[in-house]
Design an enzyme around this catalytic site. Structure first.
Site, short mmCIF file in Angstrom:
data_model
loop_
_atom_site.label_atom_id
_atom_site.label_comp_id
_atom_site.label_asym_id
_atom_site.label_seq_id
_atom_site.Cartn_x
_atom_site.Cartn_y
_atom_site.Cartn_z
N HIS A 82 36.47 10.27 -47.10
CA HIS A 82 36.19 10.45 -45.67
C HIS A 82 37.15 9.14 -44.92
CE1 HIS A 82 34.26 11.06 -41.88
NE2 HIS A 82 34.33 9.80 -41.63
N ASP B 147 22.45 15.33 -36.72
CA ASP B 147 23.54 14.52 -36.41
C ASP B 147 24.39 15.10 -35.39
OD1 ASP B 147 25.47 12.24 -36.68
OD2 ASP B 147 26.86 13.92 -37.29
N ARG C 70 24.77 10.50 -27.94
CA ARG C 70 25.07 8.85 -27.95
C ARG C 70 26.60 8.98 -27.24
NH1 ARG C 70 26.18 8.58 -33.88
NH2 ARG C 70 27.01 6.39 -33.56
N SER D 238 25.46 8.57 -39.26
CA SER D 238 26.05 9.70 -38.68
C SER D 238 27.10 10.17 -39.69
CB SER D 238 26.77 9.30 -37.31
OG SER D 238 27.52 10.46 -36.90
N LYS E 172 26.64 13.66 -43.09
CA LYS E 172 27.42 14.74 -43.31
C LYS E 172 27.96 14.67 -44.57
CE LYS E 172 29.38 13.43 -39.28
NZ LYS E 172 29.58 13.11 -37.97
N1 URA Z 1 32.13 9.33 -36.50
C1 URA Z 1 31.02 10.13 -36.89
O1 URA Z 1 30.97 10.86 -37.53
N2 URA Z 1 29.87 9.54 -36.35
C2 URA Z 1 29.72 8.43 -35.59
O2 URA Z 1 28.68 8.02 -35.06
C3 URA Z 1 31.07 7.74 -35.34
C4 URA Z 1 32.29 8.21 -35.93
#
Ligand code: URA
Length: 433
Positions: free
Chosen positions: A82, A161, A168, A183, A187
């Site tokens: 990621h 999320d 957010r 967050s 995932k």
């Molecule tokens: N990327 C994400 O998936 N979440 C965040 O809070 C910031 C960047």
């Protein structure tokens, strides 16, 4: 339990328990707790911060708010990667086929992009016919058959999320380290990989502008992942100027293909090899860094990495002939050079401004509904530290609209600074955690 009490506890600097965080996530996901109360909690977290324990519990609650993908019927250790993202970041396009060619299964869920350019999926859609709408069954079958598959994130992947990130985004509570870490990791943990390699970017084109913040985020995510029983490693890498030379979807695909042929730009190639090395080590496909690097080099030199890319594009409905024939990829109407206004050295590039220039050309999405023009963008010839002569091309711009091209070109030039003496070059890889 009452949401009001949780908000007050956090507002006063208290630590939320596992039960309280699970209560909040479960009832926010099912719609019982309203956005206005969650906004207040997010702002309280923003100012009071979260402890490591709270961050871990929040991550797990969000990961388990939807389906936890079970990849156990894919043979071998599954390693995911990621990136926190940035300008010209096409890493997955080259990295995934390269490590798959070394025998490591790549089962990756990717997103679309909101911002400068598209995400990995948008970029891959430069191949006519390519799709990522695989069922979970097809996804696993493809990985077992050819060693690689990329699908879009399912609606049921960490739904808490999805809702929370959108909230957010409009309540100025994105840039809190614990909230970002939870967050991203929710995932990744729900996507089912055994090991995860993170590329945390820092610099003017990154989420984390300051290096110390990027290190703190990387450490936090590694801790969360290890507490969840996964092998997690992180690289902190430079995003103070665009990565590689190409910025824009199809242009980035072309650069990834060049890299798979061993002809990619130096910085991008180095990043791909560094991340690939960590992936092969995490997946136990190599025992030492040297062995891992040699395997990756061999995959490129032998042509196996490029062949794996073709196989992957074909397996997901794309026209794989475009891997060897670039004329089959989208191309723009106007191709223009951007001349240097001075003699000297490039001393600085405001990285996110280059991203915004690509967005102006139509290469990114301003809203979720925007259509992306896959063909537009830039190929940068002069990067920080390079000598330039007046009139020499800084970059080639690919555009489809003359007015947008003119506006984008003047903004592009404003993003560049020059000096009379060569500036100090910054390292690409700042550290490994
Ligand atoms: N990327 C994400 O998936 N979440 C965040 O809070 C910031 C960047």
């Amino acid at each position: 339990m009452r949401m009001y009490d949780l908000i007050m506890k956090k507002r006063n600097g208290g630590e939320l328990s596992r039960e309280e965080l699970r209560f909040f996530i479960e009832n926010y996901t099912n719609g019982t707790i309203p956005d206005y109360q969650v906004s207040a909690l997010m702002m309280a977290i923003y100012f009071q911060k979260m402890t490591e324990k709270e961050t871990y519990e929040l991550t797990m609650a969000m990961a388990e708010s939807g389906e936890m993908l079970d990849l156990s019927d894919i043979h071998g250790i599954k390693v995911d990667k990621h990136s926190t993202g940035g300008v010209g970041d096409k890493t997955s396009l080259a990295l995934a086929p390269m490590v798959a060619a070394c025998g490591l299964p790549v089962a990756k869920m990717s997103g679309r992009g909101l911002g400068h350019t598209g995400g990995t999926i948008d970029k891959l859609e430069s191949f006519p016919g390519f799709h990522t709408g695989l069922s979970t069954k097809e996804f696993k079958e493809n990985v077992n058959r050819i060693g690689i598959a990329i699908m879009g994130q399912t609606a049921d992947l960490a739904p808490a999320d999805k809702k929370l990130y959108a909230l957010r985004d409009v309540t100025a509570t994105v840039d809190n380290l614990s909230l970002i870490a939870s967050s991203i990791m929710s995932k990744k943990l729900a996507s089912g990989a055994d090991a995860i390699v993170l590329d945390v970017k820092t610099g003017s084109g990154a989420f984390m502008k300051k290096e110390e913040d990027a290190f703190a985020l990387a450490k936090e995510m590694v801790k969360i992942g290890r507490s969840a029983g996964r092998d997690v490693r992180a690289l902190v890498t430079d995003m103070d100027q665009p990565l590689g030379r190409a910025v824009g979807n199809a242009l980035e695909v072309k650069e990834a293909i060049q890299t798979l042929k061993g002809q990619g730009p130096e910085d991008f190639t180095e990043l791909v090899y560094s991340l690939g090395t960590q992936m092969l080590l995490a997946g136990k496909a190599a025992n030492t860094e040297k062995e891992a690097r040699d395997l990756l080099l061999d995959a490129v030199r032998s042509g196996k990495a490029l062949e794996k890319f073709e196989e992957f594009i074909k397996a997901q409905g794309g026209d794989e002939r475009a891997v060897r024939d670039e004329s089959l990829l989208p191309s723009a109407k106007y191709v223009t050079e951007i001349p240097s206004p001075v003699n000297g050295y490039v001393s600085h590039i405001i990285c996110d401004e280059i991203g915004s220039c690509c967005l102006m050309l139509g290469g990114g999405r301003e809203t979720k509904e925007s259509e992306i023009d896959l063909s537009v963008g830039f190929v940068i010839h002069k990067k920080v530290g390079d000598a330039v002569k007046v009139g020499e091309s800084l970059a080639t711009m690919h555009a489809n609209d003359e007015a947008k091209a003119a506006a984008s070109m003047s903004r592009f030039l404003e993003a560049y600074s020059f000096s009379e003496t060569p500036p100090e070059r910054k390292p690409l890889i700042k550290g490994i955690i």
